[in-house]
Each structure stands twice: as C-alpha cells, then as structure tokens.
Design an enzyme around this catalytic site. Structure first.
Site, PDB file in Angstrom:
ATOM      1  N   LYS A 190      23.428  69.812  12.300  1.00  0.00           N
ATOM      2  CA  LYS A 190      22.216  68.994  12.163  1.00  0.00           C
ATOM      3  C   LYS A 190      20.986  69.736  12.709  1.00  0.00           C
ATOM      4  O   LYS A 190      21.093  70.849  13.176  1.00  0.00           O
ATOM      5  CB  LYS A 190      22.422  67.650  12.854  1.00  0.00           C
ATOM      6  CG  LYS A 190      23.652  66.877  12.351  1.00  0.00           C
ATOM      7  CD  LYS A 190      23.524  66.430  10.902  1.00  0.00           C
ATOM      8  CE  LYS A 190      24.821  66.025  10.226  1.00  0.00           C
ATOM      9  NZ  LYS A 190      25.459  64.830  10.723  1.00  0.00           N
TER      10      LYS A 190
HETATM   11  C1  LIG Z   1      26.540  63.816  10.659  1.00  0.00           C
HETATM   12  C2  LIG Z   1      26.412  62.476  10.071  1.00  0.00           C
HETATM   13  C3  LIG Z   1      26.950  61.335  10.679  1.00  0.00           C
HETATM   14  C4  LIG Z   1      27.870  61.383  11.872  1.00  0.00           C
HETATM   15  O1  LIG Z   1      27.367  62.073  12.956  1.00  0.00           O
HETATM   16  P1  LIG Z   1      28.422  62.665  14.029  1.00  0.00           P
HETATM   17  O2  LIG Z   1      27.510  63.106  15.138  1.00  0.00           O
HETATM   18  O3  LIG Z   1      29.117  63.817  13.366  1.00  0.00           O
HETATM   19  O4  LIG Z   1      29.339  61.596  14.427  1.00  0.00           O
HETATM   20  C5  LIG Z   1      26.693  60.097  10.111  1.00  0.00           C
HETATM   21  N1  LIG Z   1      25.978  59.978   8.989  1.00  0.00           N
HETATM   22  C6  LIG Z   1      25.471  61.051   8.356  1.00  0.00           C
HETATM   23  C7  LIG Z   1      24.675  60.847   7.105  1.00  0.00           C
HETATM   24  C8  LIG Z   1      25.696  62.332   8.860  1.00  0.00           C
HETATM   25  O5  LIG Z   1      25.236  63.394   8.205  1.00  0.00           O
END
Ligand SMILES: *Cc1c(COP(=O)(O)O)cnc(C)c1O
Length: 391
Positions: A190
């Site tokens: 991210k």
């Molecule tokens: C990455 C992501 C999540 C989950 O986040 P985590 O930190 O991996 O639990 C949820 N929704 C979307 C759209 C994502 O890209």
C-alpha cells in the site's frame, strides 16, 4: 516476490514497499524506547494520520481487515443486516460483514472506473441494509457526494474502504474525511507501510471510542491507562479482539507517512507516462479518471480490448511475466469465490459489468521506488506484447 525486484534487468513486481535508512532508525529508536506494543507512538501516529486525512480522529489497528471489522462493529452491524459492497475488491471488504454475522450484498460497478455504480447500489438497498462499503479501487475516490446523499436518504451508514486511496483527493478534499468511517491499510504493497497495520478515520468521537475498545478485547482502559491511574480495575463492556498495533509498527508508519506526498506525486507522474504511452494502442485502455479527483494510483489498471487482440488475457499476462514485467490481476470478483457461492448462493450473472471487466483486467507495475528505467521497460514490453497480439 524477488527481493531485487526494483533493480536493473530484474523482475519488476506490480507493487513494492520502500524502506530507507530513516525508517530503519525510527524502528530502532522505538525498540530502545521501553515500549514495544501500545505506547506513546500509537496516539502520535494516529494524530499524524488524522492531520494527513483531514479527519478529527484516527484509530490504528493491526491490519486494514481489522479496521473494516472494527468499522462494522462500531456501526452495530449484526445478524439479519445486509452490507452492500462492490465485487471488484479485495475479499476483506466483504468478509468484514460476514465476521459480524451480516450478509454481504454485491452491487455492480461502473464499466469505465470499476467503482460502485450508484444506480445499482440504490436498487440493492432494502430495509435490511445497514451499511454501504464503497471501495476506492486503484486509488480513484468514489463519488462521495452522490454516495453520501444516497446513504443519507436511505438511512444507512457509508464506509469508505480507502485501502487503495491514501493520498487521493475528491473535489480537493483528502480521502479519509469523505465517509462516516474511512478504512486504510498499512500492508507493504500500500501507499505507506507499517509491515502490517490499518487505520480508521472518522469525525465521530463515539465511533472512535468504540473502535478503540474493540481493538483491545472490549476493555474500558488500556494497560497503559491503568498504570497511569494506579488502578487494576477495568471492565469488559462488550466483546472485542486483540487488534492492537505495536509502537514498533507506529514508528515505521510515522516515518513513512512523512513521505506520502512525495510518493503520491511520483505515482501520479508514472501514471501520466503510462497514459501517454498507451493512449493510441487499440488493444487496451486505462481506467477512466473523473475530472474532479486526484487519484492515489495504488494500481495502474489496463482494460484489454478483446476485439483488437488475437489472444486472451491469460496469454498476455504470461507473455509479460516471461519478459520480467510483474503484471497482476485485481481482482477476481468476490461473489465468484467458492465460499461466497456456497454460503450466500452468489455466482455468475449477479454483477455482469464486474464479471465482464474481470476478464479484461491487467495491473501494471507501479510503485514510487520504480526508476525511470523500470517505467521505460514496462512501457516498451507492454507495447511490444500488445502489438504482437494485435488482431
Ligand atoms: C489491502 C486491502 C484490504 C486489507 O488490508 P490488510 O491491511 O491487508 O488487512 C482491504 N481492502 C482493500 C481494498 C485492500 O486493498
């Protein structure tokens, strides 16, 4: 993923974190500070995150998924309720409703942006609908003016799954202050990372309090607060989980957050280069960007044009992988996964726009640590492969 991913002729992944010496130093300082888990860096990180997103409150948790779960809990979502989600998303968006015993209801997406379609959303709202989770797919903010109006008129809560969109803006306003609750992820792929981690932002102090209790077993006071007040007494007011984030993670998150603006600019510059390079290729087109947003470009997604290709997406994908370009596909529509089919009776035909788009999706590498040379390689190889596969 190969560790030398961003290097010269090596495999270029679709996304990758960027850790610099100051990030390492921040983590080392935290390790030596005397606090490992919930300490002073958690509220400091939360304060910095609230400032960046323009929200009054930020609650940091162990993951974005924990953040989505906490959001569902804070809204009182439970058995018998429905939560509307788009199918083009990571599965956690829908899972969080299931965690609470609610039913996820899939509303289709718009064909050019792959964002929740407000018209299908309206059709899917029933008297059982408790919440809508909009997903800022690829880092493009949804139309929050329109979604908020629908949510208000129909008396349901609006949650933003903004896990792709940290750093994006909608009509000049930062993502994070656009929905009732806004959920972010700090996973390495991210915008900024804490290793693992998540944040929920809100202007509603009672929601923030509920989520803070939920991340700590539903307990009224944290261990640190009990120490400060010289008391052993706490109360379990409701059921919660251990969804705490550590001071170590928050040290990394704080250090990374300082780079968000620069990195988002870099993502946008790379996206502009891709836009220009692929503009005239009939074999594919990028997702549409609405004129009133500044996307964060978590992903750069091409929609292949089957009429202009002599082969399928799988073949294009494999040819690019063979050339060291780490293309990917985001996402298999959630309602097509076996768990959802078996438990909720979903399947093909439920969201035709999303299902058709899924067959054509291709994510290209995009991350701030990419060199200009990496970007050139992606452009050259994608152009070459698409020309090779031209009908
Ligand atoms: C990455 C992501 C999540 C989950 O986040 P985590 O930190 O991996 O639990 C949820 N929704 C979307 C759209 C994502 O890209």
């Amino acid at each position: 993923m190969k560790p030398d991913a961003a290097g010269g002729g090596a495999f270029i992944p679709y996304g990758r974190h960027w850790i610099e010496d100051d990030d390492v130093a921040a983590v080392v300082n935290a390790l030596r500070s005397g606090w490992l888990t919930t300490g002073p860096l958690v509220p400091r990180f939360e304060g910095a995150f609230a400032r960046v997103t323009g929200a009054d409150h930020a609650v940091a948790l162990s993951s974005g998924t924990a953040g989505l779960h906490a959001a569902m809990h804070a809204l009182g979502v439970g058995p018998g309720d429905e939560v509307i989600v788009p199918p083009i998303t990571f599965v956690a968006t829908a899972n969080c409703a299931v965690f609470q015993g609610a039913r996820p209801v899939f509303a289709d997406v718009q064909p050019d942006t792959l964002l929740l379609d407000p018209e299908d959303l309206e059709r899917k709202i029933t008297r059982r609908t408790r919440a809508i989770i909009a997903v800022d797919y690829a880092g493009h903010p949804c139309d929050y003016d329109r979604l908020a109006e629908i949510a208000r008129n129909r008396g349901v809560a609006l949650v933003a799954d903004a896990c792709h969109a940290l750093g994006a803006r909608f009509r000049g306003r930062p993502v994070g202050s656009l929905a009732h609750l806004n959920v972010f992820s700090l996973h390495p792929v991210k915008a900024v990372t804490a290793g693992e981690g998540g944040v929920v932002t809100t202007d509603d102090p009672s929601m923030a309090d509920r989520m803070r209790r939920f991340r700590n077993h539903g307990i009224s006071l944290t261990a640190r607060e009990r120490d400060v007040r010289d008391t052993w007494i706490y109360e379990v007011a409701e059921l919660g989980f251990n969804y705490r984030i550590t001071d170590i993670q928050c040290a990394l998150g704080l250090s990374q957050l300082g780079k968000l603006e620069r990195w988002t600019e870099r993502r946008r510059r790379i996206a502009r280069r891709y836009d220009e390079a692929f503009r005239d290729l009939p074999q594919a087109r990028p997702l549409t960007v609405r004129p009133w947003v500044q996307p964060a470009y978590h992903l750069y997604v091409l929609l292949l044009n089957p009429d202009a290709l002599n082969t399928d997406r799988r073949d294009v994908f494999l040819r690019l992988r063979a050339r060291g370009i780490g293309v990917n596909v985001h996402y298999i529509p959630v309602h097509l996964h076996p768990y959802y089919r078996e438990r909720f009776g979903t399947g093909p035909g439920l969201c035709p726009v999303a299902e058709a788009a899924y067959e054509r999706l291709l994510t290209l590498p995009l991350f701030p640590a990419m060199s200009d040379h990496d970007v050139d390689r992606v452009i050259d190889q994608v152009t070459d492969v698409l020309r090779e596969c031209a009908r």
